[in-house]
Design a protein around this motif. Structure first.
Motif, PDB file in Angstrom:
ATOM      1  N   ARG A  19      44.240 -20.060 -22.150  1.00  0.00           N
ATOM      2  CA  ARG A  19      45.551 -19.634 -21.680  1.00  0.00           C
ATOM      3  C   ARG A  19      46.682 -20.479 -22.269  1.00  0.00           C
ATOM      4  O   ARG A  19      47.775 -19.968 -22.524  1.00  0.00           O
ATOM      5  CB  ARG A  19      45.583 -19.670 -20.148  1.00  0.00           C
ATOM      6  CG  ARG A  19      44.563 -18.715 -19.530  1.00  0.00           C
ATOM      7  CD  ARG A  19      44.494 -18.837 -18.030  1.00  0.00           C
ATOM      8  NE  ARG A  19      45.736 -18.327 -17.467  1.00  0.00           N
ATOM      9  CZ  ARG A  19      46.266 -18.801 -16.341  1.00  0.00           C
ATOM     10  NH1 ARG A  19      45.700 -19.773 -15.669  1.00  0.00           N
ATOM     11  NH2 ARG A  19      47.391 -18.288 -15.893  1.00  0.00           N
ATOM     12  N   LEU A  48      45.891 -12.919 -31.621  1.00  0.00           N
ATOM     13  CA  LEU A  48      45.533 -12.699 -30.221  1.00  0.00           C
ATOM     14  C   LEU A  48      44.017 -12.586 -30.053  1.00  0.00           C
ATOM     15  O   LEU A  48      43.339 -11.966 -30.871  1.00  0.00           O
ATOM     16  CB  LEU A  48      46.221 -11.441 -29.692  1.00  0.00           C
ATOM     17  CG  LEU A  48      47.739 -11.508 -29.626  1.00  0.00           C
ATOM     18  CD1 LEU A  48      48.307 -10.181 -29.150  1.00  0.00           C
ATOM     19  CD2 LEU A  48      48.199 -12.644 -28.716  1.00  0.00           C
ATOM     20  N   GLU A  51      39.754 -10.338 -26.499  1.00  0.00           N
ATOM     21  CA  GLU A  51      39.688  -9.909 -25.096  1.00  0.00           C
ATOM     22  C   GLU A  51      40.962  -9.208 -24.637  1.00  0.00           C
ATOM     23  O   GLU A  51      40.974  -8.553 -23.600  1.00  0.00           O
ATOM     24  CB  GLU A  51      39.427 -11.118 -24.173  1.00  0.00           C
ATOM     25  CG  GLU A  51      38.076 -11.754 -24.351  1.00  0.00           C
ATOM     26  CD  GLU A  51      38.025 -12.795 -25.472  1.00  0.00           C
ATOM     27  OE1 GLU A  51      36.966 -13.426 -25.614  1.00  0.00           O
ATOM     28  OE2 GLU A  51      39.024 -12.976 -26.196  1.00  0.00           O
ATOM     29  N   LEU A  52      42.027  -9.357 -25.399  1.00  0.00           N
ATOM     30  CA  LEU A  52      43.300  -8.714 -25.073  1.00  0.00           C
ATOM     31  C   LEU A  52      43.431  -7.429 -25.864  1.00  0.00           C
ATOM     32  O   LEU A  52      43.179  -7.411 -27.068  1.00  0.00           O
ATOM     33  CB  LEU A  52      44.474  -9.632 -25.408  1.00  0.00           C
ATOM     34  CG  LEU A  52      44.490 -10.992 -24.727  1.00  0.00           C
ATOM     35  CD1 LEU A  52      45.672 -11.812 -25.224  1.00  0.00           C
ATOM     36  CD2 LEU A  52      44.513 -10.857 -23.219  1.00  0.00           C
ATOM     37  N   GLU A  53      43.856  -6.368 -25.203  1.00  0.00           N
ATOM     38  CA  GLU A  53      44.081  -5.095 -25.886  1.00  0.00           C
ATOM     39  C   GLU A  53      45.572  -4.788 -25.870  1.00  0.00           C
ATOM     40  O   GLU A  53      46.158  -4.545 -24.805  1.00  0.00           O
ATOM     41  CB  GLU A  53      43.316  -3.973 -25.185  1.00  0.00           C
ATOM     42  CG  GLU A  53      43.495  -2.628 -25.844  1.00  0.00           C
ATOM     43  CD  GLU A  53      42.784  -1.504 -25.109  1.00  0.00           C
ATOM     44  OE1 GLU A  53      43.129  -0.334 -25.378  1.00  0.00           O
ATOM     45  OE2 GLU A  53      41.910  -1.780 -24.265  1.00  0.00           O
ATOM     46  N   TRP A 142      54.283  -8.500 -21.566  1.00  0.00           N
ATOM     47  CA  TRP A 142      54.392  -9.953 -21.641  1.00  0.00           C
ATOM     48  C   TRP A 142      55.747 -10.340 -22.206  1.00  0.00           C
ATOM     49  O   TRP A 142      55.987 -10.281 -23.413  1.00  0.00           O
ATOM     50  CB  TRP A 142      53.260 -10.512 -22.487  1.00  0.00           C
ATOM     51  CG  TRP A 142      51.917 -10.430 -21.808  1.00  0.00           C
ATOM     52  CD1 TRP A 142      51.601  -9.719 -20.679  1.00  0.00           C
ATOM     53  CD2 TRP A 142      50.732 -11.073 -22.204  1.00  0.00           C
ATOM     54  NE1 TRP A 142      50.287  -9.887 -20.358  1.00  0.00           N
ATOM     55  CE2 TRP A 142      49.712 -10.720 -21.283  1.00  0.00           C
ATOM     56  CE3 TRP A 142      50.398 -11.915 -23.253  1.00  0.00           C
ATOM     57  CZ2 TRP A 142      48.414 -11.184 -21.373  1.00  0.00           C
ATOM     58  CZ3 TRP A 142      49.101 -12.374 -23.349  1.00  0.00           C
ATOM     59  CH2 TRP A 142      48.124 -12.017 -22.410  1.00  0.00           C
ATOM     60  N   VAL A 148      50.118  -5.301 -22.689  1.00  0.00           N
ATOM     61  CA  VAL A 148      48.751  -5.734 -22.901  1.00  0.00           C
ATOM     62  C   VAL A 148      47.849  -5.310 -21.741  1.00  0.00           C
ATOM     63  O   VAL A 148      48.236  -5.411 -20.576  1.00  0.00           O
ATOM     64  CB  VAL A 148      48.698  -7.280 -23.043  1.00  0.00           C
ATOM     65  CG1 VAL A 148      47.286  -7.781 -23.258  1.00  0.00           C
ATOM     66  CG2 VAL A 148      49.619  -7.761 -24.157  1.00  0.00           C
ATOM     67  N   HIS A 150      44.510  -6.463 -19.956  1.00  0.00           N
ATOM     68  CA  HIS A 150      43.826  -7.758 -19.900  1.00  0.00           C
ATOM     69  C   HIS A 150      43.109  -7.932 -18.572  1.00  0.00           C
ATOM     70  O   HIS A 150      43.433  -7.258 -17.596  1.00  0.00           O
ATOM     71  CB  HIS A 150      44.826  -8.896 -20.112  1.00  0.00           C
ATOM     72  CG  HIS A 150      45.973  -8.875 -19.147  1.00  0.00           C
ATOM     73  ND1 HIS A 150      45.942  -9.544 -17.942  1.00  0.00           N
ATOM     74  CD2 HIS A 150      47.186  -8.254 -19.198  1.00  0.00           C
ATOM     75  CE1 HIS A 150      47.095  -9.335 -17.302  1.00  0.00           C
ATOM     76  NE2 HIS A 150      47.863  -8.561 -18.046  1.00  0.00           N
ATOM     77  N   ASN A 154      43.445 -13.527 -17.757  1.00  0.00           N
ATOM     78  CA  ASN A 154      43.646 -13.723 -19.198  1.00  0.00           C
ATOM     79  C   ASN A 154      45.104 -13.475 -19.529  1.00  0.00           C
ATOM     80  O   ASN A 154      45.478 -12.511 -20.195  1.00  0.00           O
ATOM     81  CB  ASN A 154      42.716 -12.827 -20.018  1.00  0.00           C
ATOM     82  CG  ASN A 154      41.335 -13.414 -20.159  1.00  0.00           C
ATOM     83  OD1 ASN A 154      41.121 -14.590 -19.891  1.00  0.00           O
ATOM     84  ND2 ASN A 154      40.386 -12.603 -20.575  1.00  0.00           N
ATOM     85  N   VAL A 155      45.930 -14.374 -19.019  1.00  0.00           N
ATOM     86  CA  VAL A 155      47.378 -14.343 -19.234  1.00  0.00           C
ATOM     87  C   VAL A 155      47.815 -15.732 -19.672  1.00  0.00           C
ATOM     88  O   VAL A 155      47.087 -16.707 -19.474  1.00  0.00           O
ATOM     89  CB  VAL A 155      48.145 -13.921 -17.954  1.00  0.00           C
ATOM     90  CG1 VAL A 155      47.802 -12.497 -17.549  1.00  0.00           C
ATOM     91  CG2 VAL A 155      47.892 -14.883 -16.806  1.00  0.00           C
TER      92      VAL A 155
END
Length: 189
Positions: A19, A48, A51-53, A142, A148, A150, A154-155
Motif C-alpha cells: 500500500r 500498478l 491485483e488492481l483492475e 482514486w 479502480v 480492487h 488494496n488501496v
C-alpha cells in the motif's frame, strides 16, 4: 445480496499489495503522472500491481472528479463537476451523516458505500470512499486518477485502515442533496 460485515479495522494479510508503494506511484512527477490521462497511460498504468483492475483511466482535467462524486453516481453530471470544481469534500458527506441523510450500516449490501479513514494522521477526515460490489470487492475513483476495481484493503496506505459502511442513496437523491447542501462542500482546515 446482503453481507455480514462488522466495523473493521485493518489487519495485514498475505494477499495484500504494498500500500505504501501505491502512494509512491501516485506521487510520481508531483502527481501529474497519476491524474493527467496521457502521462497516466504512458508512465503509471504499467506500474500498478496486477491485483488492481483499472476500469477507467483518468478523464481530462475539465471533466475530472474525485471519489465522492464517483461514489454518489454524479460522475456523468458535468454541471456538478463544474460547480464543485470536480471535488465533493468530506465536509459535505459529514453534513449528510449529521442530518441522517446518509446512514451507517453494520450490514452492507451491494452498492453501499465504504468509507476509509486514517485515524492516526487525519482523524477528522474521510480520506476515501468506494462502492461495494461484494463482501470483499470495491470500485472507487482514486483521487483525480483512475477508477479502480480492487479488494477492500488494496488501496493506497494514505487512505487509512479504518473502514465503515454507509447505505447507498440514489443518484437522484445525491443530486438533490448536493443542490440543497452544497454550501457545506468546503475543504476542512
Amino acid at each position: 445480496v446482503k453481507y455480514t460485515f462488522h466495523w473493521v479495522y485493518f489487519c495485514y494479510n498475505k494477499n495484500m499489495i504494498d500500500r505504501k508503494e501505491l502512494d509512491t506511484i501516485i506521487k510520481n512527477n508531483g502527481g501529474n503522472n497519476w491524474w493527467k490521462p496521457d502521462l497516466f497511460k504512458e508512465y503509471t498504468l504499467k506500474l500498478l500491481p496486477k491485483e488492481l483492475e483499472v476500469i477507467e483511466n483518468p478523464p481530462e482535467s475539465a471533466n475530472n472528479y474525485n471519489c465522492f462524486i464517483h461514489a454518489l453516481g454524479l460522475s456523468d453530471n458535468q454541471e456538478i463537476i463544474t460547480d464543485s470544481g470536480g471535488f465533493i469534500q468530506d465536509t459535505f458527506i459529514f453534513k449528510l451523516i449529521d442530518e441522517k441523510l446518509l446512514e451507517y450500516t453494520d450490514n452492507p449490501v451491494t452498492g453501499d458505500y465504504i468509507i476509509y479513514r486514517d485515524l492516526i494522521n487525519y482523524p477528522k477526515y474521510i480520506t476515501h470512499i468506494g462502492v461495494l460490489l461484494d463482501d470483499q470487492t470495491v470500485i472507487s475513483k482514486w483521487a483525480w486518477g483512475p477508477t479502480v476495481k480492487h479488494s477492500m484493503f488494496n488501496v493506497p496506505f494514505s487512505y487509512g485502515s479504518d473502514i465503515k459502511y454507509i447505505k447507498k442513496i440514489s443518484k437522484e437523491d445525491a443530486l438533490a442533496l448536493y443542490t440543497k447542501y452544497k454550501e457545506f462542500n468546503v475543504q476542512q482546515d
